[in-house]
Scaffold this motif. Structure first.
Motif, short mmCIF file in Angstrom:
data_model
loop_
_atom_site.label_atom_id
_atom_site.label_comp_id
_atom_site.label_asym_id
_atom_site.label_seq_id
_atom_site.Cartn_x
_atom_site.Cartn_y
_atom_site.Cartn_z
N ILE A 87 0.82 -1.22 0.00
CA ILE A 87 0.00 0.00 0.00
C ILE A 87 0.85 1.27 0.00
O ILE A 87 0.63 2.17 -0.83
CB ILE A 87 -0.98 0.00 1.19
CG1 ILE A 87 -2.03 -1.12 1.02
CG2 ILE A 87 -1.68 1.35 1.32
CD1 ILE A 87 -2.91 -0.95 -0.19
N PRO A 88 1.86 1.40 0.90
CA PRO A 88 2.67 2.64 0.86
C PRO A 88 3.42 2.84 -0.45
O PRO A 88 3.51 3.96 -0.94
CB PRO A 88 3.64 2.44 2.04
CG PRO A 88 2.96 1.48 2.94
CD PRO A 88 2.21 0.55 2.04
N ARG A 97 1.39 4.31 -3.45
CA ARG A 97 0.66 5.55 -3.21
C ARG A 97 0.62 6.44 -4.46
O ARG A 97 -0.41 7.05 -4.75
CB ARG A 97 1.26 6.31 -2.03
CG ARG A 97 2.72 6.70 -2.15
CD ARG A 97 3.23 7.24 -0.81
NE ARG A 97 4.59 7.75 -0.89
CZ ARG A 97 5.67 7.00 -0.74
NH1 ARG A 97 5.54 5.70 -0.50
NH2 ARG A 97 6.87 7.54 -0.81
N HIS A 98 1.71 6.52 -5.22
CA HIS A 98 1.70 7.31 -6.45
C HIS A 98 0.73 6.72 -7.46
O HIS A 98 -0.04 7.44 -8.10
CB HIS A 98 3.11 7.36 -7.05
CG HIS A 98 4.13 8.00 -6.16
ND1 HIS A 98 4.25 9.37 -6.04
CD2 HIS A 98 5.07 7.46 -5.34
CE1 HIS A 98 5.23 9.65 -5.19
NE2 HIS A 98 5.73 8.50 -4.75
N THR A 100 -1.83 4.74 -6.86
CA THR A 100 -3.21 4.87 -6.37
C THR A 100 -3.74 6.28 -6.60
O THR A 100 -4.90 6.46 -6.98
CB THR A 100 -3.28 4.52 -4.88
OG1 THR A 100 -2.74 3.20 -4.68
CG2 THR A 100 -4.70 4.57 -4.37
N LEU A 101 -2.89 7.28 -6.37
CA LEU A 101 -3.31 8.66 -6.60
C LEU A 101 -3.69 8.86 -8.07
O LEU A 101 -4.74 9.45 -8.37
CB LEU A 101 -2.18 9.62 -6.22
CG LEU A 101 -2.41 11.09 -6.58
CD1 LEU A 101 -3.59 11.65 -5.81
CD2 LEU A 101 -1.15 11.91 -6.31
N SER A 104 -2.94 14.49 -0.76
CA SER A 104 -1.77 13.66 -1.05
C SER A 104 -0.48 14.38 -0.65
O SER A 104 0.44 13.77 -0.11
CB SER A 104 -1.72 13.33 -2.54
OG SER A 104 -2.88 12.64 -2.93
N LYS A 113 0.04 14.12 3.00
CA LYS A 113 0.51 12.80 3.40
C LYS A 113 1.84 12.42 2.76
O LYS A 113 2.27 11.27 2.79
CB LYS A 113 -0.54 11.74 3.03
CG LYS A 113 -1.83 11.89 3.82
CD LYS A 113 -2.81 10.78 3.46
CE LYS A 113 -4.08 10.89 4.28
NZ LYS A 113 -5.05 9.82 3.95
N VAL A 152 2.57 12.23 -0.39
CA VAL A 152 2.39 11.24 -1.45
C VAL A 152 3.08 11.65 -2.72
O VAL A 152 3.64 10.83 -3.43
CB VAL A 152 0.88 11.01 -1.70
CG1 VAL A 152 0.66 10.10 -2.89
CG2 VAL A 152 0.25 10.41 -0.46
#
Length: 294
Positions: free
Chosen positions: A209-210, A213-214, A216-217, A288, A291, A293
């Motif tokens: 998941i971490p 992050r790019h 997912t964004l 983002s 966080k 991101v």
């Protein structure tokens, strides 16, 4: 021997030559229509007689237009129904297709084919599948003695039907993006986590998941933009019905522009939609950034 300046100037010249067709296309087919639409939104125009300048009255009328408010709410329902489920399902399938199994390329191709298929063709096929009299889905449910939903003929069910089809149609694109992100994660990180005693769920939540992050964004932004612009499946499957329960913003823009001949009013709605998409994207990017991101 040509000088460095001469070579640089020559390269710059040919660079401008190659990008000129793209820039011409951008100005003719993107920038000019964008500015023309903005100008049109400030007028009362039917596309036939000369337009009359009325300022921001079109935008003021939107505030009291119940059908526009309804179309906005219907669009939000569609966005909420498709984006989270679509993104989550794409990630799940990408995890399954990121394994070393036989015929994996065949499976990946099968999932991607619906995305490259015409939306009109897909919507037409699904409209047949949803048919309450001779549709394949209700026919199968009937054989099992189960409830046969009125897929496209009842409020609530119609929007759910479109959401299900849209998630299936867009799964391939999101899946490929997630799959590319997963393959960029080094296997050594998972191996190190295994050595430290991390189980599958811990590896997923603390590594996958971490590091996605790019990806997912990007998927979320594209999914939200695409969901706000939904039109084809609504036009083919329900025509905004029943009782305007699937009349999304773009469909209402189409009705005003080409059926009611209120092109100035339709342009104003299009700009409101642009503003909504812009704000939604900006909020995602701000969250983002907060966080760390991007």
């Amino acid at each position: 021997m040509p000088t460095l300046r001469a070579i640089t100037n020559k390269e710059s010249f040919w660079g401008y030559v190659f990008i000129t067709p793209i820039m011409i296309g951008f100005f003719l087919f993107m920038l000019y229509p964008l500015l023309a639409s903005l100008s049109l939104s400030l007028t009362k125009s039917d596309g036939i007689t000369p337009a009359t300048f009325i300022g921001i009255k079109n935008y003021q009328m939107l505030i009291t237009d119940e059908r526009f408010i309804n179309s906005l709410l219907v669009t939000l329902v569609y966005v909420v129904g498709t984006v989270p489920m679509g993104v989550a399902l794409a990630l799940l399938v990408a995890l399954l297709l990121n394994q070393k199994i036989r015929f994996i390329h065949l499976y990946r191709t099968a999932y991607f084919i619906p995305y490259i298929t015409s939306m009109v063709a897909v919507a037409t096929v699904w409209k047949w599948l949803y048919n309450t009299d001779y549709g394949l889905i209700n026919g199968f449910l009937s054989q099992l003695g189960l409830f046969e939903p009125p897929w496209l003929s009842k409020q609530g069910w119609a929007m759910l039907s479109i959401i299900i089809m849209s998630i299936w149609k867009g799964l391939g694109f999101n899946l490929v993006i997630f799959l590319a992100g997963l393959q960029n994660i080094s296997p050594s990180m998972y191996e190190a986590a295994k050595i430290d005693g991390a189980n599958a769920f811990q590896r997923f939540f603390y590594i996958t998941i971490p590091l996605l992050r790019h990806t997912t964004l990007f998927v979320m932004v594209m999914a939200i933009i695409g969901s706000f612009q939904v039109f084809d499946q609504v036009f083919v499957m329900t025509n905004g019905g029943p009782a305007n329960s699937t009349s999304v913003i773009v469909y209402y823009v189409y009705q005003n522009a080409f059926l009611f001949f209120k092109q100035g009013y339709a342009s104003a709605m299009a700009y409101v939609l642009f503003a909504i998409i812009f704000v939604a994207t900006w909020i995602q990017l701000k969250i983002s950034n907060r966080k760390d991101v991007i």
